[in-house]
Design a protein around this motif. Sequence first.
Motif, PDB file in Angstrom:
ATOM      1  N   GLU A  67      33.470  53.194  42.873  1.00 54.35           N
ATOM      2  CA  GLU A  67      32.459  53.535  43.872  1.00 54.35           C
ATOM      3  C   GLU A  67      31.102  52.927  43.525  1.00 54.35           C
ATOM      4  O   GLU A  67      30.425  52.357  44.381  1.00 54.35           O
ATOM      5  N   LYS A  68      30.684  53.058  42.259  1.00 52.93           N
ATOM      6  CA  LYS A  68      29.370  52.530  41.862  1.00 52.93           C
ATOM      7  C   LYS A  68      29.340  51.012  41.875  1.00 52.93           C
ATOM      8  O   LYS A  68      28.309  50.411  42.162  1.00 52.93           O
ATOM      9  N   PHE A  69      30.460  50.389  41.548  1.00 51.50           N
ATOM     10  CA  PHE A  69      30.479  48.931  41.570  1.00 51.50           C
ATOM     11  C   PHE A  69      30.428  48.419  43.003  1.00 51.50           C
ATOM     12  O   PHE A  69      29.651  47.520  43.319  1.00 51.50           O
ATOM     13  N   VAL A  70      31.253  48.986  43.868  1.00 52.71           N
ATOM     14  CA  VAL A  70      31.369  48.484  45.243  1.00 52.71           C
ATOM     15  C   VAL A  70      30.196  48.914  46.116  1.00 52.71           C
ATOM     16  O   VAL A  70      29.636  48.107  46.864  1.00 52.71           O
ATOM     17  N   HIS A  71      29.787  50.182  46.018  1.00 53.14           N
ATOM     18  CA  HIS A  71      28.773  50.714  46.941  1.00 53.14           C
ATOM     19  C   HIS A  71      27.484  51.162  46.267  1.00 53.14           C
ATOM     20  O   HIS A  71      26.528  51.502  46.969  1.00 53.14           O
ATOM     21  N   GLY A  72      27.453  51.183  44.953  1.00 53.14           N
ATOM     22  CA  GLY A  72      26.292  51.728  44.258  1.00 53.14           C
ATOM     23  C   GLY A  72      25.410  50.723  43.550  1.00 53.14           C
ATOM     24  O   GLY A  72      24.626  51.084  42.674  1.00 53.14           O
ATOM     25  N   GLY A  73      25.566  49.439  43.871  1.00 51.77           N
ATOM     26  CA  GLY A  73      24.696  48.430  43.290  1.00 51.77           C
ATOM     27  C   GLY A  73      25.251  47.724  42.063  1.00 51.77           C
ATOM     28  O   GLY A  73      24.613  46.808  41.540  1.00 51.77           O
ATOM     29  N   GLY A  74      26.421  48.124  41.589  1.00 52.23           N
ATOM     30  CA  GLY A  74      26.999  47.485  40.411  1.00 52.23           C
ATOM     31  C   GLY A  74      27.304  46.011  40.613  1.00 52.23           C
ATOM     32  O   GLY A  74      27.034  45.182  39.739  1.00 52.23           O
ATOM     33  N   PHE A  75      27.865  45.687  41.759  1.00 53.49           N
ATOM     34  CA  PHE A  75      28.204  44.295  42.062  1.00 53.49           C
ATOM     35  C   PHE A  75      26.952  43.424  42.016  1.00 53.49           C
ATOM     36  O   PHE A  75      26.945  42.365  41.387  1.00 53.49           O
ATOM     37  N   GLU A  76      25.886  43.882  42.624  1.00 55.07           N
ATOM     38  CA  GLU A  76      24.636  43.131  42.650  1.00 55.07           C
ATOM     39  C   GLU A  76      24.055  42.975  41.245  1.00 55.07           C
ATOM     40  O   GLU A  76      23.555  41.904  40.879  1.00 55.07           O
ATOM     41  N   LYS A  77      24.146  44.019  40.424  1.00 59.68           N
ATOM     42  CA  LYS A  77      23.636  43.939  39.050  1.00 59.68           C
ATOM     43  C   LYS A  77      24.430  42.926  38.237  1.00 59.68           C
ATOM     44  O   LYS A  77      23.861  42.161  37.455  1.00 59.68           O
ATOM     45  N   VAL A  78      25.746  42.918  38.407  1.00 59.42           N
ATOM     46  CA  VAL A  78      26.579  41.956  37.682  1.00 59.42           C
ATOM     47  C   VAL A  78      26.238  40.544  38.138  1.00 59.42           C
ATOM     48  O   VAL A  78      26.141  39.626  37.312  1.00 59.42           O
ATOM     49  N   LEU A  79      26.037  40.328  39.426  1.00 62.61           N
ATOM     50  CA  LEU A  79      25.670  38.999  39.918  1.00 62.61           C
ATOM     51  C   LEU A  79      24.381  38.509  39.268  1.00 62.61           C
ATOM     52  O   LEU A  79      24.254  37.318  38.932  1.00 62.61           O
ATOM     53  N   LEU A  80      23.439  39.394  39.052  1.00 60.30           N
ATOM     54  CA  LEU A  80      22.184  39.013  38.396  1.00 60.30           C
ATOM     55  C   LEU A  80      22.414  38.666  36.923  1.00 60.30           C
ATOM     56  O   LEU A  80      21.796  37.741  36.393  1.00 60.30           O
ATOM     57  N   ARG A  81      23.307  39.399  36.262  1.00 65.57           N
ATOM     58  CA  ARG A  81      23.555  39.174  34.829  1.00 65.57           C
ATOM     59  C   ARG A  81      24.331  37.896  34.555  1.00 65.57           C
ATOM     60  O   ARG A  81      24.166  37.284  33.510  1.00 65.57           O
ATOM     61  N   VAL A  82      25.212  37.483  35.462  1.00 59.89           N
ATOM     62  CA  VAL A  82      26.064  36.328  35.177  1.00 59.89           C
ATOM     63  C   VAL A  82      25.346  35.001  35.350  1.00 59.89           C
ATOM     64  O   VAL A  82      25.833  33.983  34.878  1.00 59.89           O
ATOM     65  N   GLY A  83      24.218  34.997  36.005  1.00 62.81           N
ATOM     66  CA  GLY A  83      23.496  33.752  36.225  1.00 62.81           C
ATOM     67  C   GLY A  83      23.904  33.074  37.518  1.00 62.81           C
ATOM     68  O   GLY A  83      24.924  33.403  38.125  1.00 62.81           O
ATOM     69  N   PRO A  84      23.104  32.107  37.948  1.00 66.22           N
ATOM     70  CA  PRO A  84      23.292  31.524  39.282  1.00 66.22           C
ATOM     71  C   PRO A  84      24.590  30.751  39.482  1.00 66.22           C
ATOM     72  O   PRO A  84      25.152  30.771  40.568  1.00 66.22           O
ATOM     73  N   ASP A  85      25.075  30.061  38.446  1.00 59.01           N
ATOM     74  CA  ASP A  85      26.294  29.260  38.638  1.00 59.01           C
ATOM     75  C   ASP A  85      27.515  30.136  38.885  1.00 59.01           C
ATOM     76  O   ASP A  85      28.274  29.912  39.822  1.00 59.01           O
TER      77      ASP A  85
END
Length: 92
Positions: free
Chosen positions: A47-65
């Motif tokens: 739930e937190k990954f899909v709807h709670g901002g987790g996905f967006e946080k991971v995208l920021l951590r992995v870098g642009p490529d």
Amino acid sequence: SMGGAVAIALAHHRPDLVSRLVLTEANLDPDPPVKAGSSGIASYTEEKFVHGGGFEKVLLRVGPDWAATMRLADPLALHRAAIGLMRGTRPT
């Protein structure tokens, strides 16, 4: 990392097809440090990954490529794949 898990399963179940195996970046550690990959994704509840901002946080951590391709994946499928990869590391 997912390819490593598949290769290990294949080598285990079909030793007639795989006599040697070399892996890089495979999920082999049952308790890896939490990073942006599978361990970082699996640290969130679904739930937190899909709807709670987790996905967006991971995208920021992995870098642009990596984010450029990762953002095309369905967050639910990405989370479930990460959970399966983490679960599949026992036994090491």
